[in-house]
Design an enzyme around this catalytic site. Structure first.
Site, PDB file in Angstrom:
ATOM      1  CG  HIS A 261      -2.012 -10.227   3.085  1.00  0.00           C
ATOM      2  ND1 HIS A 261      -2.785 -10.769   2.185  1.00  0.00           N
ATOM      3  CD2 HIS A 261      -2.213 -10.919   4.077  1.00  0.00           C
ATOM      4  CE1 HIS A 261      -3.353 -11.862   2.582  1.00  0.00           C
ATOM      5  NE2 HIS A 261      -2.755 -11.864   3.678  1.00  0.00           N
TER       6      HIS A 261
ATOM      7  CD  GLU B  18      -1.692  -7.821  -0.525  1.00  0.00           C
ATOM      8  OE1 GLU B  18      -2.766  -7.255  -0.381  1.00  0.00           O
ATOM      9  OE2 GLU B  18      -1.574  -9.059  -0.839  1.00  0.00           O
TER      10      GLU B  18
ATOM     11  NE  ARG C 186       0.166 -13.954   3.117  1.00  0.00           N
ATOM     12  CZ  ARG C 186      -0.792 -14.075   2.061  1.00  0.00           C
ATOM     13  NH1 ARG C 186      -0.511 -13.564   0.897  1.00  0.00           N
ATOM     14  NH2 ARG C 186      -1.707 -14.888   2.076  1.00  0.00           N
TER      15      ARG C 186
ATOM     16  CG  HIS D 282      -6.131  -8.429  -0.297  1.00  0.00           C
ATOM     17  ND1 HIS D 282      -5.494  -9.128   0.661  1.00  0.00           N
ATOM     18  CD2 HIS D 282      -7.314  -8.336   0.593  1.00  0.00           C
ATOM     19  CE1 HIS D 282      -6.110  -9.610   1.603  1.00  0.00           C
ATOM     20  NE2 HIS D 282      -7.303  -9.084   1.703  1.00  0.00           N
ATOM     21  CB  SER D 283      -2.384  -5.072  -4.510  1.00  0.00           C
ATOM     22  OG  SER D 283      -1.367  -5.142  -3.709  1.00  0.00           O
ATOM     23  CE1 TYR D 284       1.077 -10.117  -8.895  1.00  0.00           C
ATOM     24  CE2 TYR D 284       1.623  -9.796  -6.744  1.00  0.00           C
ATOM     25  CZ  TYR D 284       1.527 -10.587  -7.783  1.00  0.00           C
ATOM     26  OH  TYR D 284       2.754 -11.697  -7.917  1.00  0.00           O
TER      27      TYR D 284
ATOM     28  CE1 TYR E  91      -5.782 -17.777  -2.117  1.00  0.00           C
ATOM     29  CE2 TYR E  91      -4.390 -17.419  -3.882  1.00  0.00           C
ATOM     30  CZ  TYR E  91      -4.593 -17.048  -2.761  1.00  0.00           C
ATOM     31  OH  TYR E  91      -4.393 -15.957  -1.886  1.00  0.00           O
TER      32      TYR E  91
ATOM     33  CD  GLU F 299      -5.840 -10.186  -4.155  1.00  0.00           C
ATOM     34  OE1 GLU F 299      -4.909  -9.353  -4.350  1.00  0.00           O
ATOM     35  OE2 GLU F 299      -5.995 -10.904  -3.054  1.00  0.00           O
TER      36      GLU F 299
END
Lengths: 96, 307
Positions: B67, B70, B125, B194-196, B246, B268
């Protein structure tokens, strides 16, 4: 280059499925142009949304009217980005 | 060059690609650069291969920054790569790892998107592809893998930031990974950084069904985030994607796990929301330091538990 002057990032905490559905429905309202930084998942997990300046007041009003609690994580997104850019420029000029 | 490079700053794609060449040149043969594909806008997609020899050794895959916005993920990857080279021959974990396994780092997984965040829209993104039937550009590459593609937790609206795309692997950036990992055939771990929000997750995101290795993955996650927290006190939550954050369909680690790669994880990184994607550069090194420790717990486990 797209700028984000006055855009805010709100952290929303929903307490029940009804509030979750309400916040999720903001995704479908394309005219608001809300960017979900943290997607809605389940009650009590945070949801972060980036709201364009022109819709900040109406989104906050909607949340308040429906008893959804939120806090403002980032007051002015562009101010943070300006900082970021300044740091990158400084870093370029720094003697290694 | 890679020795004087400022790891404590964010860098453009060009700077990172230039760094790669000098990094490879100064790594005494330990690291090589492979091109695994090209992006929609025709940029090369590179992978750094850490290898001490041998043919088709068991391998580890780690990709960063799928993404685009990030930024902390690729910034962490640069520091991580440099740390591995400097620790090889000194640190027993790193040395044992690279003496038995190959490691592939995809430093910038979404080059078009990353470049776009530097030139047009810092909050972008997705990829930058165009598909027939819509004026909105880009697909969320982490909804484009063949893992319940198009299911719940992904959007069919091309303008959405979680748009899953017109078909599985429609994104060249995704196809490049899928082809490379499949053709290699001997990956034992697949990690997507990834983040965050400070999470360490494993499959599944598309179903509430527990993976068959659930207990082992839970234990390993706990070990990893405990080690990570010991560096700067950063607290992570952990568990399957679906119950930890999710439902999401079409994600990279679900695909990898379904391909038989048991140690599939998704990080993340910092922070929990104060800055989101605009994590200040002065936190890059601290983030990289703690992530290194968390990652090494996983990689140690992978090395010690062949399957």
């Amino acid at each position: 280059q797209k700028t984000f002057i006055g855009d805010q990032v709100l952290r929303i905490t929903v307490n029940n499925e009804e509030q979750l559905a309400l916040v999720s429905s903001l995704q479908e309202q394309e005219h608001l142009n809300i960017d979900f930084w943290l997607e809605p998942s389940k009650p009590l997990l945070p949801i972060d949304i980036q709201v364009p300046r022109e819709h900040v007041q109406s989104v906050k009003a909607l949340l308040e009217f429906n008893g959804v609690s939120y806090s403002t994580l980032i007051e002015d997104l562009q101010a943070l980005m300006d900082e970021e850019e300044k740091e990158m420029v400084l870093s370029h000029h720094k003697e290694r | 060059n890679s020795q004087t490079f400022n790891y404590a700053s964010y860098h453009t794609l060009d700077e990172i690609y230039t760094w790669m060449d000098s990094f490879v040149a100064s790594s005494s043969g330990l690291v090589s650069k492979l091109q695994i594909g090209t992006t929609f806008e025709n940029r090369p997609i590179y992978v750094l291969r850490f290898s001490t020899g041998g043919v088709n050794r068991p391998a580890i895959w780690i990709n960063f920054g799928i993404h685009a916005r990030e930024w902390i993920s690729p910034a962490t990857s640069l520091w991580f790569a440099n740390k591995l080279v400097s620790e090889y021959g000194k640190d027993s974990s790193v040395s044992s790892l690279l003496n038995t396994m190959d490691l592939y780092l995809e430093i910038v997984t979404n080059p078009d998107g990353y470049s776009f965040t530097h030139t047009n829209n810092r909050m972008w993104r997705k990829t930058r592809s165009n598909h027939a039937g819509t004026s909105c550009k880009g697909v969320d590459p982490n909804r484009n893998f063949d893992a319940n593609f198009g299911g719940p937790g992904a959007s069919g609206n091309a303008c959405s930031s979680t748009y899953y795309g017109p078909y599985v692997n429609s994104e060249k950036e995704v196809k490049a990974i899928v082809d490379f990992v499949t053709n290699h055939g001997n990956f034992k771990s697949f990690i997507d950084v990834h983040s965050y929000s400070q999470l360490l997750m494993f499959p599944y995101g598309y179903t509430s069904t527990k993976p068959k290795d659930y207990n082992e993955l839970m234990e390993l996650s706990k070990k990893s985030i405990t080690a990570l927290a010991s560096v700067h006190g950063t607290k992570y939550r952990y568990g399957p994607i679906l119950t930890t954050i999710y439902q999401s369909s079409g994600s990279s680690i679900d695909w990898a796990y379904d391909q038989g790669i048991k140690y599939a994880f998704c990080f993340e990184l910092r922070d929990t929301g104060r800055y989101g994607f605009i994590l200040p550069a002065n936190q890059i090194i601290a983030t990289a330091e703690e992530t290194y420790v968390g990652l090494m717990e996983i990689l140690d486990h992978v090395r010690l538990n062949p399957y």
